[in-house]
Scaffold this active site. Structure first.
Site, mmCIF file in Angstrom:
data_model
loop_
_atom_site.group_PDB
_atom_site.id
_atom_site.type_symbol
_atom_site.label_atom_id
_atom_site.label_comp_id
_atom_site.label_asym_id
_atom_site.label_seq_id
_atom_site.Cartn_x
_atom_site.Cartn_y
_atom_site.Cartn_z
ATOM 1 N N HIS A 28 -24.894 -14.740 -13.469
ATOM 2 C CA HIS A 28 -25.132 -14.639 -14.903
ATOM 3 C C HIS A 28 -26.506 -15.107 -15.336
ATOM 4 C CE1 HIS A 28 -21.715 -12.554 -16.319
ATOM 5 N NE2 HIS A 28 -21.112 -13.055 -15.248
ATOM 6 N N ARG A 30 -20.300 -8.986 -24.610
ATOM 7 C CA ARG A 30 -19.581 -10.005 -23.833
ATOM 8 C C ARG A 30 -19.182 -11.151 -24.771
ATOM 9 N NH1 ARG A 30 -23.659 -8.567 -19.507
ATOM 10 N NH2 ARG A 30 -22.498 -8.261 -17.589
ATOM 11 N N ARG A 85 -15.781 -6.295 -25.770
ATOM 12 C CA ARG A 85 -14.876 -6.671 -24.676
ATOM 13 C C ARG A 85 -14.186 -7.978 -25.039
ATOM 14 N NH1 ARG A 85 -17.275 -7.834 -18.797
ATOM 15 N NH2 ARG A 85 -17.926 -9.780 -19.760
ATOM 16 N N GLU A 123 -13.078 -2.966 -12.505
ATOM 17 C CA GLU A 123 -13.911 -3.909 -11.754
ATOM 18 C C GLU A 123 -13.131 -4.635 -10.662
ATOM 19 O OE1 GLU A 123 -15.650 -6.741 -14.482
ATOM 20 O OE2 GLU A 123 -13.819 -6.931 -15.641
ATOM 21 N N ASN A 125 -20.634 -5.223 -11.207
ATOM 22 C CA ASN A 125 -20.958 -6.587 -10.760
ATOM 23 C C ASN A 125 -19.750 -7.198 -10.053
ATOM 24 O OD1 ASN A 125 -23.130 -5.987 -12.317
ATOM 25 N ND2 ASN A 125 -22.546 -7.297 -14.018
ATOM 26 N N ASP A 126 -18.596 -7.043 -10.698
ATOM 27 C CA ASP A 126 -17.389 -7.569 -10.070
ATOM 28 C C ASP A 126 -16.811 -6.601 -9.053
ATOM 29 O OD1 ASP A 126 -16.876 -10.189 -11.012
ATOM 30 O OD2 ASP A 126 -16.590 -9.339 -12.999
ATOM 31 N N ARG A 138 -20.746 -12.703 -5.932
ATOM 32 C CA ARG A 138 -21.940 -12.198 -6.620
ATOM 33 C C ARG A 138 -22.979 -13.275 -6.915
ATOM 34 N NH1 ARG A 138 -19.359 -10.496 -12.470
ATOM 35 N NH2 ARG A 138 -21.394 -10.828 -13.383
ATOM 36 N N CYS A 142 -21.022 -0.261 -17.062
ATOM 37 C CA CYS A 142 -21.749 -1.319 -17.768
ATOM 38 C C CYS A 142 -22.152 -2.453 -16.835
ATOM 39 C CB CYS A 142 -20.942 -1.840 -18.950
ATOM 40 S SG CYS A 142 -19.397 -2.612 -18.459
HETATM 41 C C1 PEP Z 1 -19.222 -6.379 -14.356
HETATM 42 O O1 PEP Z 1 -18.446 -7.064 -13.693
HETATM 43 O O2 PEP Z 1 -19.893 -5.442 -13.888
HETATM 44 C C2 PEP Z 1 -19.414 -6.681 -15.798
HETATM 45 C C3 PEP Z 1 -20.156 -5.913 -16.564
HETATM 46 O O3 PEP Z 1 -18.816 -7.813 -16.265
HETATM 47 P P1 PEP Z 1 -19.457 -9.281 -16.127
HETATM 48 O O4 PEP Z 1 -20.811 -9.147 -15.481
HETATM 49 O O5 PEP Z 1 -19.533 -9.850 -17.491
HETATM 50 O O6 PEP Z 1 -18.466 -9.962 -15.250
HETATM 51 MG MG MG Z 2 -17.069 -8.363 -14.717
#
Ligand code: PEP
Ligand code: MG
Length: 592
Positions: free
Chosen positions: A199, A306, A342, A441, A464-465, A475, A512
């Site tokens: 993050h 978010r 979300r 995800e 990402n997840d 990650r 996303c």
């Molecule tokens: C993801 O997991 O790709 C996502 C957009 O959610 P976050 O990065 O907030 O976990």
């Molecule tokens: Mg995510």
């Protein structure tokens, strides 16, 4: 290490987390991750451990009293009883007595004793057969976490202390830490830990702040107050730059700034291919201050808001009224474009001590995302009300995170319908056609995409997840960042499965995750069938520029070639070469 110990032009290589060049002075933030460590102690050490514990209790009380005194906002003042509850827990005889007795009898340090006592309290609350009382467990967690932090975190430097422009050097920064900083003052980030989709990395990309993460032990030897350069595009840090290096990077910085301005000429043009395939490019947003920037970069709406960031760095979660005001403002400002909100995605690496469980052994697989919301239904319902009410002011889409199966989405739908009925009976305005979708995800959601597609209006792929869970690569862990590969054949297959399921069921599919904003993947995603890409605003002009110069058929051919590669390395070298050939100014050799 002293400033003078750093040789001129000391180069460090880490993970490229946010592009761009930053030139400035370092500011060292001492923030090692605080995990309570139990250790046996001798009888002689017990009195000092008891005193440390009592000091943490005193400090926690003083902090809570201070917060109470500083709440001027009347809408928050209503919730001050929560702080009183927490103060009462800090006065609790049992908590104090039991911790002290464990330090003395079980000969364990204060952190360890407190951890054991809190675990026992939680057990007691969990076994209570009354929902209201069971919910009070979160108060114990909250107070316990504050006590632990005070016990362990003495001498921490506050991030709000940064008072002049600086490159922040830290072991780690949580999303909550990053949010605390004065963003005008931060020109770059250097951290020991983290991967490309941690993050800190995502936030720095959103805020267009160059960052290099995963520098292992850098924060232990980089002194504060030395000149440094960050080359965020190449994951490079240069300490004590020589005059030649300084000039070289100054020119590079100026070139990048010029290129960015040039790309802004695409701002008001649509993202459409030469053969008329239309893609919506939207912004990912963490805080509402980002909205002007999202608009400036030409986003056609917000593809991911978010909401968890609204819950950070505060004692009392935002209530329906506060969230509604924030959503209404964003929706109004983005109109006529849609805003995808979300629901709360806390937990995992987005740990919010005020509401999350403090002691999960494996938080990435723990009570995060929708699992948390389905447990804390009151918070979910408040959010649903706030989101639906905002739909009366513009186009809103609602999205649920970390869905791993059909029953979760059905439960969400029930709450969604219940809140709609409630608002209707109260005569509160909302848009009854508000679309409802889910993040894809988790691997289970990807495999079940054909069934999930029958339940919802749209999918948004959270790479990402998805990549983290599909490839079993944390990650945020710099040691395995080399395995975090968006072009891994398994990832490409999963994306194809998801897109085909969406197409067959006639629902929209977007992305996303961070993969959506990397121009390297623009053609791949077009070929896969994504028609909405939501990204950190600075990425929009580059992706748009690429899409406007290609044909849909080119993307299909490119994807077919890529799917033939056996390994991610093979796929990425091939794609990098191919994109550099097609777009030499964007992907060619660096300008300098
Ligand atoms: C993801 O997991 O790709 C996502 C957009 O959610 P976050 O990065 O907030 O976990
Ligand atoms: Mg995510």
């Amino acid at each position: 290490m002293e400033k003078s110990d750093i040789a001129p032009d000391t180069f460090l290589i880490g993970i490229a987390a946010s592009p761009g060049v930053a030139i400035g002075e370092t500011f060292l933030v001492n923030r090692t991750r605080m995990i309570p460590v139990e250790r046996p102690i001798s009888a002689d050490e017990a009195p000092s451990q008891v005193e440390a514990f009592l000091e943490a209790v005193r400090l926690s009380k003083a902090q809570l009293e201070e917060v109470k005194a500083s709440v001027a906002d009347r809408s928050l003042a209503e919730h001050l009883y929560i702080i009183d509850t927490h103060l009462l827990i800090l006065d609790d005889e049992m908590l104090i007595r039991e911790t002290i007795s464990r330090i003395e009898q079980e000969q364990v340090n204060a952190e360890g004793a407190l951890k054991r006592v809190l675990a026992r309290f939680r057990q007691v609350f969990d076994s209570i057969d009354d929902e209201y009382l069971r919910e009070r467990r979160s108060d114990i967690d909250f107070v316990g976490d504050r006590l632990l932090r005070n016990l362990m975190g003495k001498g921490q430097q506050s991030l709000s202390e940064i008072d002049q422009k600086a490159i922040v050097v830290a072991h780690d920064l949580s999303p909550a830490d990053t949010m605390q900083m004065d963003r005008e003052k931060i020109i770059g980030f250097i951290t020991d830990v983290g991967g490309p989709t941690s993050h800190t990395a995502i936030l720095s990309r959103s805020l267009a702040i160059p960052a290099v993460v995963g520098l292992e032990t850098a924060s232990t030897y980089i002194p504060g107050g030395i000149p440094a350069i960050i080359d965020g595009s190449h994951g490079m840090v240069i300490l004590n730059p020589s005059p030649e290096t300084f000039r070289e990077y100054l020119e590079k910085k100026q070139f990048l700034e010029y290129q960015e301005k040039e790309l802004l000429c695409y701002r008001d043009l649509p993202a459409v291919t030469l053969d008329d395939c239309r893609i919506s490019l939207r912004g990912n947003v963490e805080v509402s201050e980002e909205i002007p920037y999202v608009i400036e970069q030409g986003a056609e709406g917000v593809g991911l808001f978010r909401t968890e960031f609204l819950y950070m760095n505060r004692l009392v979660p935002p209530d329906e009224a506060e969230q509604f005001e924030i959503f209404r403002e964003i929706v109004t400002r983005m109109a006529p474009h849609p805003v995808t909100i979300r629901t709360l995605d806390v937990g995992g690496d987005k740990f919010v001590p005020e509401i999350n469980l403090a002691d999960e052994a494996n938080p990435a697989m723990g009570l995060r995302g929708i699992r948390f919301s389905l447990k804390e239904v009151r918070l979910l319902k408040e959010q649903l009300r706030a989101i639906l009410r905002a739909s009366a002011f513009g186009k809103v889409r609602i999205m649920f995170p970390l869905i791993s199966g059909i029953s979760e989405i059905r439960a969400c739908k029930e709450y969604f319908e219940e809140i709609k009925a409630e608002l209707s009976s109260e005569g509160v305005a909302f848009d009854p056609t508000t679309k409802m979708g889910i993040m894809i995800e988790t691997p289970s959601a990807a495999l079940l995409a054909d069934r999930l597609a029958r339940e919802v209006d749209f999918f948004s792929v959270g790479t990402n997840d998805l990549i983290q869970y599909l490839l079993a690569v944390d990650r945020g862990n710099e040691h395995v960042a080399y395995l975090y590969e968006p072009l891994h054949p398994a990832v490409l297959r999963a994306l194809r499965t998801i897109c085909s399921a969406a197409e067959e069921n006639g629902i929209e599919v977007g992305m996303c995750g961070e993969m959506a904003g990397d121009p390297l993947y623009a053609l791949v995603l077009l070929g896969l069938g994504f028609r909405e890409l939501s990204m950190n605003a600075p990425g929009i002009p580059r992706v748009k520029r690429i899409l406007r110069q290609v044909r849909r058929a080119d993307a299909d051919d490119l994807l077919e070639q890529l799917m033939l590669c056996d390994t991610a390395q093979e796929a990425s070298s091939w794609l990098e070469e191919e994109m550099a050939r097609r777009f030499p100014d964007l992907f060619g050799a660096p300008a300098i």
